[in-house]
Design an enzyme around this catalytic site. Structure first.
Site, PDB file in Angstrom:
ATOM      1  N   LYS A 115       0.709  -1.265  -0.028  1.00  0.00           N
ATOM      2  CA  LYS A 115      -0.154  -0.113  -0.030  1.00  0.00           C
ATOM      3  C   LYS A 115       0.771   1.283   0.053  1.00  0.00           C
ATOM      4  O   LYS A 115       0.609   2.208  -0.654  1.00  0.00           O
ATOM      5  CB  LYS A 115      -0.757  -0.098   1.194  1.00  0.00           C
ATOM      6  CG  LYS A 115      -2.017  -1.217   0.931  1.00  0.00           C
ATOM      7  CD  LYS A 115      -3.086  -0.619   1.995  1.00  0.00           C
ATOM      8  CE  LYS A 115      -4.279  -1.656   1.498  1.00  0.00           C
ATOM      9  NZ  LYS A 115      -5.676  -1.236   2.097  1.00  0.00           N
ATOM     10  N   LYS A 207      -4.810  -9.110  -6.545  1.00  0.00           N
ATOM     11  CA  LYS A 207      -6.013  -9.241  -5.610  1.00  0.00           C
ATOM     12  C   LYS A 207      -7.239  -8.373  -5.983  1.00  0.00           C
ATOM     13  O   LYS A 207      -6.735  -7.126  -6.317  1.00  0.00           O
ATOM     14  CB  LYS A 207      -5.649  -8.891  -3.947  1.00  0.00           C
ATOM     15  CG  LYS A 207      -6.776  -9.258  -2.976  1.00  0.00           C
ATOM     16  CD  LYS A 207      -6.309  -8.924  -1.533  1.00  0.00           C
ATOM     17  CE  LYS A 207      -6.731  -7.502  -1.222  1.00  0.00           C
ATOM     18  NZ  LYS A 207      -8.091  -7.009  -1.111  1.00  0.00           N
ATOM     19  N   LYS A 210     -10.959  -2.932  -3.203  1.00  0.00           N
ATOM     20  CA  LYS A 210     -11.681  -1.531  -3.513  1.00  0.00           C
ATOM     21  C   LYS A 210     -10.836  -0.864  -4.296  1.00  0.00           C
ATOM     22  O   LYS A 210     -11.188   0.198  -5.086  1.00  0.00           O
ATOM     23  CB  LYS A 210     -12.064  -1.166  -2.274  1.00  0.00           C
ATOM     24  CG  LYS A 210     -13.089  -2.032  -1.685  1.00  0.00           C
ATOM     25  CD  LYS A 210     -13.399  -1.465  -0.079  1.00  0.00           C
ATOM     26  CE  LYS A 210     -13.632  -2.289   0.806  1.00  0.00           C
ATOM     27  NZ  LYS A 210     -12.778  -2.245   1.882  1.00  0.00           N
TER      28      LYS A 210
HETATM   29  P1  ATP Z   1      -8.586  -2.063   0.677  1.00  0.00           P
HETATM   30  O1  ATP Z   1      -8.146  -2.092  -0.918  1.00  0.00           O
HETATM   31  O2  ATP Z   1      -9.036  -0.649   0.800  1.00  0.00           O
HETATM   32  O3  ATP Z   1      -7.786  -2.769   1.567  1.00  0.00           O
HETATM   33  P2  ATP Z   1     -10.378  -4.519   0.475  1.00  0.00           P
HETATM   34  O4  ATP Z   1     -10.844  -4.713  -0.615  1.00  0.00           O
HETATM   35  O5  ATP Z   1      -8.763  -5.206   0.792  1.00  0.00           O
HETATM   36  O6  ATP Z   1      -9.974  -2.701   0.421  1.00  0.00           O
HETATM   37  P3  ATP Z   1     -10.663  -4.825   3.142  1.00  0.00           P
HETATM   38  O7  ATP Z   1     -11.763  -3.721   4.090  1.00  0.00           O
HETATM   39  O8  ATP Z   1      -9.269  -4.187   3.369  1.00  0.00           O
HETATM   40  O9  ATP Z   1     -11.106  -4.736   1.637  1.00  0.00           O
HETATM   41  O10 ATP Z   1     -11.073  -6.159   3.709  1.00  0.00           O
HETATM   42  C1  ATP Z   1     -12.284  -6.444   4.247  1.00  0.00           C
HETATM   43  C2  ATP Z   1     -12.267  -8.003   4.199  1.00  0.00           C
HETATM   44  O11 ATP Z   1     -12.355  -8.425   3.018  1.00  0.00           O
HETATM   45  C3  ATP Z   1     -11.039  -8.745   4.781  1.00  0.00           C
HETATM   46  O12 ATP Z   1     -11.600  -9.726   5.770  1.00  0.00           O
HETATM   47  C4  ATP Z   1     -10.351  -9.110   3.598  1.00  0.00           C
HETATM   48  O13 ATP Z   1      -9.336 -10.301   3.972  1.00  0.00           O
HETATM   49  C5  ATP Z   1     -11.444  -9.443   2.698  1.00  0.00           C
HETATM   50  N1  ATP Z   1     -10.854  -9.316   1.336  1.00  0.00           N
HETATM   51  C6  ATP Z   1     -10.686  -8.278   0.779  1.00  0.00           C
HETATM   52  N2  ATP Z   1     -10.200  -8.466  -0.603  1.00  0.00           N
HETATM   53  C7  ATP Z   1     -10.229  -9.778  -0.778  1.00  0.00           C
HETATM   54  C8  ATP Z   1     -10.311 -10.772  -2.139  1.00  0.00           C
HETATM   55  N3  ATP Z   1     -10.104 -10.230  -3.017  1.00  0.00           N
HETATM   56  N4  ATP Z   1     -10.842 -11.948  -1.792  1.00  0.00           N
HETATM   57  C9  ATP Z   1     -11.173 -12.358  -0.625  1.00  0.00           C
HETATM   58  N5  ATP Z   1     -11.118 -11.687   0.513  1.00  0.00           N
HETATM   59  C10 ATP Z   1     -10.845 -10.287   0.398  1.00  0.00           C
HETATM   60 MG    MG Z   2      -7.572  -4.694   2.187  1.00  0.00          MG
END
Ligand code: ATP
Ligand code: MG
Length: 344
Positions: A115, A207, A210
């Site tokens: 990040k 991955k 968001k």
């Molecule tokens: P950001 O990019 O802002 O970190 P994010 O999509 O990673 O957003 P988070 O809020 O950090 O979302 O994570 C929320 C939950 O979703 C966590 O349990 C994380 O492990 C899960 N998660 C995030 N992305 C994935 C993915 N691509 N596949 C499976 N689980 C995910």
């Molecule tokens: Mg995340």
């Protein structure tokens, strides 16, 4: 080690639209756990300010994540739904844990490296410290189980290290105060199922996130059937047909990802999905996947749209949840202060 009553905690950042990875890796699991466990599900707004943000968007996203929680099936009468900043004990315990965690431990965290990118000197101290606050989120409730996606595994290991070191460093004080041989449980990550790491639809080695700027990289929980069909059709694949066995997915990250998504949605294993589609071209498989996605996401999307009309209800859920969360966190934090030697 002392036995701790089973308690589930997990969090989601209000950093943008929730996507399929969040659903399969986290929210769907939250709902399953709700049937059998006492649980707290938190919109972790303090984590969302570790990177530049717009205050109005943060407020909006906090409500949207809460709506998604409810739309996916979390019941505010069964599970505690709240936003993190409402319960000051998270930040308070994070400071104590800052003094327990070691720099060397944090220096190994890969999420910070990803990040922060190349300009690491310019990243916020909060982004670096993120996993310590996450340990406090979990342990301020002495939660024992944490359903998360695969990307959070390393942070969970750090939470366990912090809990263990606190228990060791203050062992005498913990025993003296009547808490036996450990104050904190070592929280267990629950990373299960065929879709613990949903990958970008544009790049099977990245991955789904968001924060990914490409529209076609992720499927949002609020995408309609047309958008889903478009995105699945454009999803990157290779030229071969689908294999009949898992071994045939080796070295084919995009194919592996789409099969995992299908399995996660249909509650099957990847083997079962492959048994059904062995030898199919991607055009056939993608069309079945788009139909399945549209069918599974339509009710969630509908419920989110319905809840958008009732912000007062959402705010009420968050206020009520914070009240219940605080009732657990406050006595724990008082005990922690006593153990550490802070007069209150
Ligand atoms: P950001 O990019 O802002 O970190 P994010 O999509 O990673 O957003 P988070 O809020 O950090 O979302 O994570 C929320 C939950 O979703 C966590 O349990 C994380 O492990 C899960 N998660 C995030 N992305 C994935 C993915 N691509 N596949 C499976 N689980 C995910
Ligand atoms: Mg995340």
């Amino acid at each position: 080690m002392a036995r701790f009553p089973e308690l589930v905690f997990s969090g989601v950042q209000p950093t943008g639209n929730l996507h399929l990875g969040n659903y399969l890796g986290a929210l769907k699991r939250f709902v399953e756990m709700q049937a059998t466990h006492a649980a707290l599900y938190c919109v972790v707004d303090l984590h969302a300010i570790t990177q530049p943000h717009d205050p109005a968007q943060l407020r909006q996203a906090t409500r949207e994540v809460t709506m998604a929680f409810i739309a996916c099936g979390l019941d505010p009468a069964k599970s505690i739904l709240f936003n993190q900043s409402r319960v000051a004990e998270h930040a308070e315990l994070a400071w104590v844990f800052d003094c327990v965690a070691r720099l060397g431990w944090l220096n190994r965290m890969t999420q910070f490296k990803e990040k922060a990118g190349k300009d690491r000197e310019n990243a916020s101290v909060g982004l670096y410290n993120y996993p310590v606050l996450m340990a406090a989120d979990i342990l301020v409730y002495r939660a024992t189980h944490v359903p998360v996606g695969d990307d959070q595994k390393q942070h969970l290991e750090l939470s366990r290290d912090i809990a263990q070191k606190f228990n060791n460093d203050f062992a005498a004080s913990i025993a003296e105060r009547g808490h036996g041989d450990a104050f904190f449980p070592l929280p267990e990550p629950l990373i299960q199922g065929p879709a613990t790491r949903v990958m970008s639809l544009r790049d099977g080695t990245k991955k789904m996130s968001k924060s990914d700027p490409s529209e076609y990289a992720h499927i949002a929980l609020t995408d309609d059937a047309d958008a889903i069909v478009q995105k699945v059709r454009k999803a990157k694949t290779d030229a071969d047909a689908l294999p009949g066995e898992i071994a045939g997915l080796a070295g084919r990250p995009e194919a592996d990802n789409l099969v995992g998504i299908f399995a996660g949605l249909s509650d099957e294993t990847k083997e079962q999905v492959l048994a059904r589609f062995a030898g199919s071209q991607f055009s056939v498989f993608k069309s079945a996947l788009a139909d399945l996605l549209a069918a599974k996401l339509a009710p969630i999307r509908g419920e989110i749209i319905r809840l958008r009309d009732d912000p007062a209800y959402i705010d009420g859920v968050l206020a009520d949840g914070a009240h219940k969360a605080r009732a657990i966190a406050r006595p724990n934090m008082e005990a922690i202060k006593d153990i550490v030697g802070l007069i209150r």
